[in-house]
Design an enzyme around this catalytic site. Structure first.
Site, mmCIF file in Angstrom:
data_model
loop_
_atom_site.group_PDB
_atom_site.id
_atom_site.type_symbol
_atom_site.label_atom_id
_atom_site.label_comp_id
_atom_site.label_asym_id
_atom_site.label_seq_id
_atom_site.Cartn_x
_atom_site.Cartn_y
_atom_site.Cartn_z
ATOM 1 N N LYS A 280 0.843 -1.195 0.000
ATOM 2 C CA LYS A 280 0.000 0.000 0.000
ATOM 3 C C LYS A 280 0.879 1.246 0.000
ATOM 4 O O LYS A 280 2.017 1.195 0.450
ATOM 5 C CB LYS A 280 -0.858 0.019 1.280
ATOM 6 C CG LYS A 280 -2.018 -0.947 1.288
ATOM 7 C CD LYS A 280 -2.840 -0.795 2.559
ATOM 8 C CE LYS A 280 -3.977 -1.779 2.616
ATOM 9 N NZ LYS A 280 -4.999 -1.594 1.588
ATOM 10 N N ARG A 354 -10.333 -11.544 1.935
ATOM 11 C CA ARG A 354 -11.143 -12.648 1.385
ATOM 12 C C ARG A 354 -10.379 -13.974 1.422
ATOM 13 O O ARG A 354 -10.981 -15.037 1.519
ATOM 14 C CB ARG A 354 -11.589 -12.287 -0.044
ATOM 15 C CG ARG A 354 -10.460 -12.021 -0.988
ATOM 16 C CD ARG A 354 -10.908 -11.246 -2.230
ATOM 17 N NE ARG A 354 -10.943 -9.800 -2.000
ATOM 18 C CZ ARG A 354 -11.282 -8.913 -2.926
ATOM 19 N NH1 ARG A 354 -11.641 -9.287 -4.131
ATOM 20 N NH2 ARG A 354 -11.275 -7.623 -2.643
#
Ligand code: BES
Ligand code: MN
Ligand code: ZN
Length: 521
Positions: A280, A354
């Site tokens: 990120k 996920r």
């Protein structure tokens, strides 16, 4: 802080502060009117001078009000009487508590809780006053060497109920409010803790403490056992970190019939999300310590439910690890096999939530669940779609979605139903594996939910994307504990259904007539 329930007249309270409500256009509440009469119009004089117009959330502290036994009277603006509903009530309570912390009063009696809010009973008034008060007083100063002096926590707050016969209901509301408040505090504390303290093993210890405190069961699995279960998707995320992964499983057997199908809550527990090899950007990366807020709120809701001893079987499942870049970290293009046997091409290591949740959802099958609800700070796209107001709600069962929406509505912790249509599944196609872990930029929150749905086919399932609602940025930076109130309300509703009660939506007063003046003591 200590809470108390009481019925009695405001002018007779020998206390540092008495709090009473005032509507717009100079309309006094019953308690304010009593004080006004005993003081020969002292309060209406103040209002006539224009210093308190009754605007919702405004407050004014008065000293030495004649013929009262208290040191201060706080007038609390309630807005227009016609528009005074649950939302306005909560706001007024919040404002009164905030204002109280700005005085040096250590004890107060609030008469806001004896007001009438349409369709709600005394128990609800007290429960909500308790929850809102604890929420407003919350501070996280564990790492400050000096305590913040700008606000003090009062020692004792007494909540008034209209009549003596309401005391028992008030007490019930207080106990419920305290349980919810304690669950929210746990969720906020865990969320606010930095990543170097709140590690996966720390989270596991906290989970065990909750189970131990209330007679629940805890099972904590480490990397070896997780691997034996075949959770290679989950473990692929943990690989790049020096912190070991944990799978936390807590059980509450509250139902009369221990073999009743449980409600399973699953929470994303990424204790820090750097993005992994798909790193990120640096700005604001600290906020990714909040990436375990799904886990924190599942533990918080579980704590509240067991403290209330809800007559339900509940299982909490928390997969937890860090997402870090390293020489041995999972890489874009890697293919992993999930516990379900389905293979996943990891195109972006930052779509890690996920990857840990899918294995937890498969694991949930072994409990033969009545319902599974997962909670996750899953996608930035959900923040773009719904901002910081609504939680994104997805479900493979519309009736379950409606239950969760209604529960959130009831306690001002709202969600919004998002589509989970087959057409979106297309975006997850991979040329090399059963699916890719990302579906591109369009509908990013939806395709993340679609990914999870492939692992939740065996039961009724809902997914709450709390990326926008789990914490606040800016001046009041911190975890919000959302959606603990929604989850607890949902569980309470399920408990009511299990007991054969009508779901107390809007929980009306039992006795229809309004409070008569002469019934006050
Ligand atoms: N934890 C983040 C989601 C997130 C981002 C929550 C910002 C709150 C604020 C999640 O793991 C993530 O990084 N998601 C990616 C998915 C993308 C790579 C498909 C995202 O949203 O950018
Ligand atoms: Mn991520
Ligand atoms: Zn994440």
């Amino acid at each position: 802080m200590e809470f108390n329930i009481k019925s009695g007249s405001p002018e007779k309270q020998r206390v540092a502060c008495v709090m009473v409500g005032v509507y717009e256009s100079r309309k006094l509440t019953f308690a304010a009117d009593l004080l006004d009469r005993i003081s020969n119009g002292f309060i209406s004089d103040v209002i006539r001078h224009g210093d308190m117009e009754g605007k919702l959330g405004s407050t004014l502290v008065l000293h030495s009000v004649p013929h009262t036994l208290c040191d201060r009277v706080m007038l609390v603006g309630l807005g227009k009487e016609r528009e005074f509903r649950a939302k306005e009530y909560r706001e007024a309570v919040r404002a009164s508590v905030k204002a109280l912390t700005q005085t040096s009063a250590s004890e107060a009696v609030s008469y806001l809780s004896e007001l009438t809010v349409k369709k709600h009973d005394v128990e609800w008034m007290i429960e909500q006053a308790t929850v809102v008060t604890l929420d407003a007083l919350y501070r996280f100063d564990r790492f400050k060497s000096k305590q913040d002096e700008s606000a003090r926590e009062p020692r004792k707050l007494t909540l008034a109920v209209p009549r003596r016969s309401d005391l028992a209901d008030g007490e019930k509301g207080l106990q419920r409010g305290l349980a919810i408040g304690n669950g929210m505090k746990l969720a906020k504390d865990l969320g606010n803790l930095p990543g170097n303290v709140c590690t996966p093993s720390y989270l596991a210890d906290e989970g065990r403490k909750v189970a131990d405190a209330f007679g629940g069961e805890a099972e904590i699995l480490g990397p070896k056992e997780i691997a034996e279960l075949g959770m290679h998707s989950f473990l692929s995320v943990a690989k790049g970190s020096s912190e070991e992964a944990r799978l936390i499983v807590l059980k509450h057997q509250g139902a009369k019939d221990k073999s009743d199908k449980p409600i399973v809550l699953v929470g994303k527990g990424i204790t820090f999300d750097s993005g992994g090899i798909s790193l990120k950007p640096g700005e604001g990366m600290d906020e990714m310590k909040y990436d375990m807020c799904g886990a924190a709120t599942v533990l918080g809701a579980f704590r509240a439910a067991v403290e209330m001893n809800l007559p339900l079987n509940i299982v909490a499942i928390v997969p937890t690890c860090e997402n870090m870049p390293a020489g041995n970290a999972v890489k874009p293009g890697d293919i992993v096999t999930s516990m379900s046997g389905q293979t996943i091409e990891v195109l972006n290591t930052d779509a890690e939530g996920r990857l840990i949740l899918c294995d937890a959802l498969t694991y949930a099958e072994r409990f033969n669940p009545a319902t599974v609800v997962d909670v996750a700070t899953l996608t930035g796209a959900c923040v773009i779609a719904l901002g910081h107001i609504a939680t994104g709600l997805y479900s493979n069962q519309d009736s379950l979605a409606r239950e969760l929406l209604a529960a959130g509505e009831e306690v001002a912790d709202r969600a919004w139903h998002m589509p989970l249509w087959d057409e979106y599944q297309e975006q997850l196609k991979s040329p090399f594996a059963d699916m890719a872990n990302i579906g591109g930029r369009p509908g990013g929150s939806i395709t993340a939910a679609c990914f999870l749905s492939r692992f939740a086919k065996a039961y009724d399932w809902a997914h709450l994307d709390i990326a926008g609602t789990a914490w606040k940025g800016g001046k009041e930076k911190g975890a919000t504990a959302r959606p603990v109130p929604l989850l607890v309300q949902f569980l309470q509703d399920r408990a009511d259904i299990a007991l054969g009660n009508v779901v107390r939506r809007g929980r009306p007063r039992r006795e229809a007539p309004e409070v008569a003046d002469d019934e006050q003591d």
